[in-house]
Write a protein that holds these residues in place. Structure first.
Motif, PDB file in Angstrom:
ATOM      1  N   ARG A 171       9.039   0.268  -2.178  1.00  0.00           N
ATOM      2  CA  ARG A 171       9.300  -0.447  -1.011  1.00  0.00           C
ATOM      3  C   ARG A 171       8.501  -1.495  -1.124  1.00  0.00           C
ATOM      4  O   ARG A 171       7.556  -0.910  -0.282  1.00  0.00           O
ATOM      5  CB  ARG A 171      10.222  -0.621  -0.065  1.00  0.00           C
ATOM      6  N   PRO A 172       8.930  -3.140  -0.646  1.00  0.00           N
ATOM      7  CA  PRO A 172       7.518  -4.078   0.235  1.00  0.00           C
ATOM      8  C   PRO A 172       7.395  -3.788   1.652  1.00  0.00           C
ATOM      9  O   PRO A 172       8.709  -3.709   1.439  1.00  0.00           O
ATOM     10  CB  PRO A 172       7.722  -5.346  -0.195  1.00  0.00           C
ATOM     11  N   MET A 222       0.532  -0.956  -0.073  1.00  0.00           N
ATOM     12  CA  MET A 222      -0.258   0.169  -0.137  1.00  0.00           C
ATOM     13  C   MET A 222       0.722   0.794   0.136  1.00  0.00           C
ATOM     14  O   MET A 222       1.928   1.477   0.428  1.00  0.00           O
ATOM     15  CB  MET A 222      -1.036  -0.148   0.980  1.00  0.00           C
ATOM     16  N   ILE A 223       0.649   2.304  -0.755  1.00  0.00           N
ATOM     17  CA  ILE A 223       1.285   3.414  -0.747  1.00  0.00           C
ATOM     18  C   ILE A 223       0.233   4.268  -0.466  1.00  0.00           C
ATOM     19  O   ILE A 223      -0.984   4.703  -1.184  1.00  0.00           O
ATOM     20  CB  ILE A 223       1.715   3.586  -2.209  1.00  0.00           C
ATOM     21  N   LEU A 245       4.678   0.127   7.692  1.00  0.00           N
ATOM     22  CA  LEU A 245       4.995   0.789   6.132  1.00  0.00           C
ATOM     23  C   LEU A 245       6.472   1.651   6.510  1.00  0.00           C
ATOM     24  O   LEU A 245       6.672   2.177   7.512  1.00  0.00           O
ATOM     25  CB  LEU A 245       3.847   1.272   5.325  1.00  0.00           C
ATOM     26  N   HIS A 246       6.887   1.480   5.327  1.00  0.00           N
ATOM     27  CA  HIS A 246       7.718   2.493   5.316  1.00  0.00           C
ATOM     28  C   HIS A 246       7.174   4.127   5.924  1.00  0.00           C
ATOM     29  O   HIS A 246       6.651   4.359   5.191  1.00  0.00           O
ATOM     30  CB  HIS A 246       9.076   2.292   4.330  1.00  0.00           C
ATOM     31  N   HIS A 247       8.662   5.251   5.844  1.00  0.00           N
ATOM     32  CA  HIS A 247       8.006   6.322   5.618  1.00  0.00           C
ATOM     33  C   HIS A 247       9.232   7.344   5.366  1.00  0.00           C
ATOM     34  O   HIS A 247      10.293   7.394   5.808  1.00  0.00           O
ATOM     35  CB  HIS A 247       7.828   6.649   7.195  1.00  0.00           C
ATOM     36  N   LEU A 248       9.162   8.267   4.471  1.00  0.00           N
ATOM     37  CA  LEU A 248       9.858   9.437   4.095  1.00  0.00           C
ATOM     38  C   LEU A 248       8.762  10.679   4.255  1.00  0.00           C
ATOM     39  O   LEU A 248       8.153  10.829   3.271  1.00  0.00           O
ATOM     40  CB  LEU A 248      10.080   8.234   2.571  1.00  0.00           C
ATOM     41  N   ASP A 249      10.185  11.871   4.590  1.00  0.00           N
ATOM     42  CA  ASP A 249       9.964  12.417   4.923  1.00  0.00           C
ATOM     43  C   ASP A 249      10.755  13.390   3.568  1.00  0.00           C
ATOM     44  O   ASP A 249      11.071  13.525   3.601  1.00  0.00           O
ATOM     45  CB  ASP A 249      10.149  13.120   6.581  1.00  0.00           C
ATOM     46  N   THR A 250       9.609  13.564   2.564  1.00  0.00           N
ATOM     47  CA  THR A 250      10.032  14.029   1.315  1.00  0.00           C
ATOM     48  C   THR A 250      11.369  15.577   1.593  1.00  0.00           C
ATOM     49  O   THR A 250      11.754  16.202   0.631  1.00  0.00           O
ATOM     50  CB  THR A 250       9.427  14.300   0.205  1.00  0.00           C
ATOM     51  N   GLY A 251      10.019  16.591   2.017  1.00  0.00           N
ATOM     52  CA  GLY A 251      10.877  17.761   2.585  1.00  0.00           C
ATOM     53  C   GLY A 251      12.424  17.580   2.839  1.00  0.00           C
ATOM     54  O   GLY A 251      13.261  18.337   2.790  1.00  0.00           O
ATOM     55  N   LEU A 304      15.729  14.394  -7.751  1.00  0.00           N
ATOM     56  CA  LEU A 304      15.196  13.270  -6.887  1.00  0.00           C
ATOM     57  C   LEU A 304      13.984  12.425  -6.445  1.00  0.00           C
ATOM     58  O   LEU A 304      13.713  11.372  -6.051  1.00  0.00           O
ATOM     59  CB  LEU A 304      15.006  14.494  -5.545  1.00  0.00           C
ATOM     60  N   MET A 305      13.610  12.422  -8.066  1.00  0.00           N
ATOM     61  CA  MET A 305      12.357  12.211  -7.987  1.00  0.00           C
ATOM     62  C   MET A 305      12.344  10.592  -8.270  1.00  0.00           C
ATOM     63  O   MET A 305      12.142   9.360  -7.612  1.00  0.00           O
ATOM     64  CB  MET A 305      11.418  12.649  -9.859  1.00  0.00           C
ATOM     65  N   ASN A 306      13.886   9.808  -8.901  1.00  0.00           N
ATOM     66  CA  ASN A 306      13.770   8.158  -8.995  1.00  0.00           C
ATOM     67  C   ASN A 306      13.979   7.468  -6.890  1.00  0.00           C
ATOM     68  O   ASN A 306      13.289   6.286  -7.645  1.00  0.00           O
ATOM     69  CB  ASN A 306      14.994   7.606  -9.521  1.00  0.00           C
ATOM     70  N   TYR A 307      14.487   8.134  -6.549  1.00  0.00           N
ATOM     71  CA  TYR A 307      14.512   7.557  -5.515  1.00  0.00           C
ATOM     72  C   TYR A 307      13.199   8.310  -4.648  1.00  0.00           C
ATOM     73  O   TYR A 307      12.789   7.144  -3.367  1.00  0.00           O
ATOM     74  CB  TYR A 307      16.007   8.808  -4.222  1.00  0.00           C
ATOM     75  N   GLN A 308      12.539   8.593  -4.703  1.00  0.00           N
ATOM     76  CA  GLN A 308      11.564   9.229  -3.580  1.00  0.00           C
ATOM     77  C   GLN A 308      10.478   7.684  -4.522  1.00  0.00           C
ATOM     78  O   GLN A 308       9.953   7.040  -3.762  1.00  0.00           O
ATOM     79  CB  GLN A 308      10.686   9.849  -4.107  1.00  0.00           C
TER      80      GLN A 308
END
Ligand code: DC
Length: 212
Positions: A104-105, A1-2, A26-32, A94-98
């Motif tokens: 990621r499962p 789930m995203i 779930l994994h978490h990314l603060d993209t800021g 920065l797009m690909n990384y995000q």
């Protein structure tokens, strides 16, 4: 789930995103933080954040494993981050990384400004978190003071409005709600109530239920 969580500064999206990620596993990314790290790299090297070539090179060389969240939250970085974030080449770098992070499962929660519109337009659930500028400024002032920094609420409000304007007016991936995002207004909600409201939306979407 995203799960994509977008919104302006101090709307509560970061806190909600962290809690949602923990509860759903779930994994978490603060993209800021990515834009902040680019800004810090440019400033540390002695250049202006508006230097497109330097900012683009810094974004391409970024190693997200080396982030230090505390220094990245300093006011000078906050301001410079909103400048580098307006550079299309920086966003592109920065797009690909995000996108890979999102894949990621077993899935991920990403919070930012363009997650539901650009980074993960196919996200399972999209939230757009808002609050009045005055309430956001009050929250930001409390946060700054808790880190031992001086914070005049009027100045904090003026800074927020200036950044909102820059983030929303830029041509590259401006801050805006995706058409299928669910609006969550946290103006009158504390942390727990905002979290419960977010879970309610997510569960409603997952079960195909209509929200009341
Ligand atoms: O969420 P934040 O305040 O840490 O973000 C720092 C800056 O980066 C802010 O000016 C908006 C920008 N940003 C962006 O343009 N896109 C994102 N996905 C996340 C942040």
């Amino acid at each position: 789930m995203i799960i994509a969580i977008d919104g302006p500064a101090a709307s509560g999206k970061g806190t909600i995103a962290r809690q949602i990620a923990a509860v759903y596993g779930l994994h978490h990314l603060d993209t800021g933080l990515l834009y902040r790290a680019v800004a810090k790299a440019v400033l540390d090297a002695g250049y202006l954040p508006s230097d497109v070539a330097r900012a683009t090179a810094a974004a391409a060389a970024l190693d997200p494993k080396e982030f230090d969240d505390n220094t990245l939250k300093l006011p000078a970085i906050t301001e410079a981050a909103s400048v580098v974030a307006a550079v299309p080449q920086v966003r592109e770098a920065l797009m690909n990384y995000q996108r890979q992070f999102a894949m990621r499962p077993p899935g991920a929660v990403l919070d930012g400004r363009d997650i539901g519109t650009v980074i993960a337009p196919g996200a399972d659930v999209k939230l757009f978190v808002i609050a009045t500028p005055e309430v956001r400024a009050a929250r930001r002032a409390i946060e700054l003071r808790s880190r031992g920094e001086a914070a005049d609420e009027r100045e904090v409000l003026a800074d927020l409005l200036r950044r909102d304007e820059r983030d929303a007016r830029r041509s590259a991936a401006p801050l805006k709600a995706a058409p299928d995002a669910h609006l969550l207004d946290t103006t009158h909600l504390g942390i727990d109530a905002a979290f419960r409201a977010a879970v309610d939306i997510i569960e409603a979407v997952r079960t195909g239920r209509k929200r009341s």
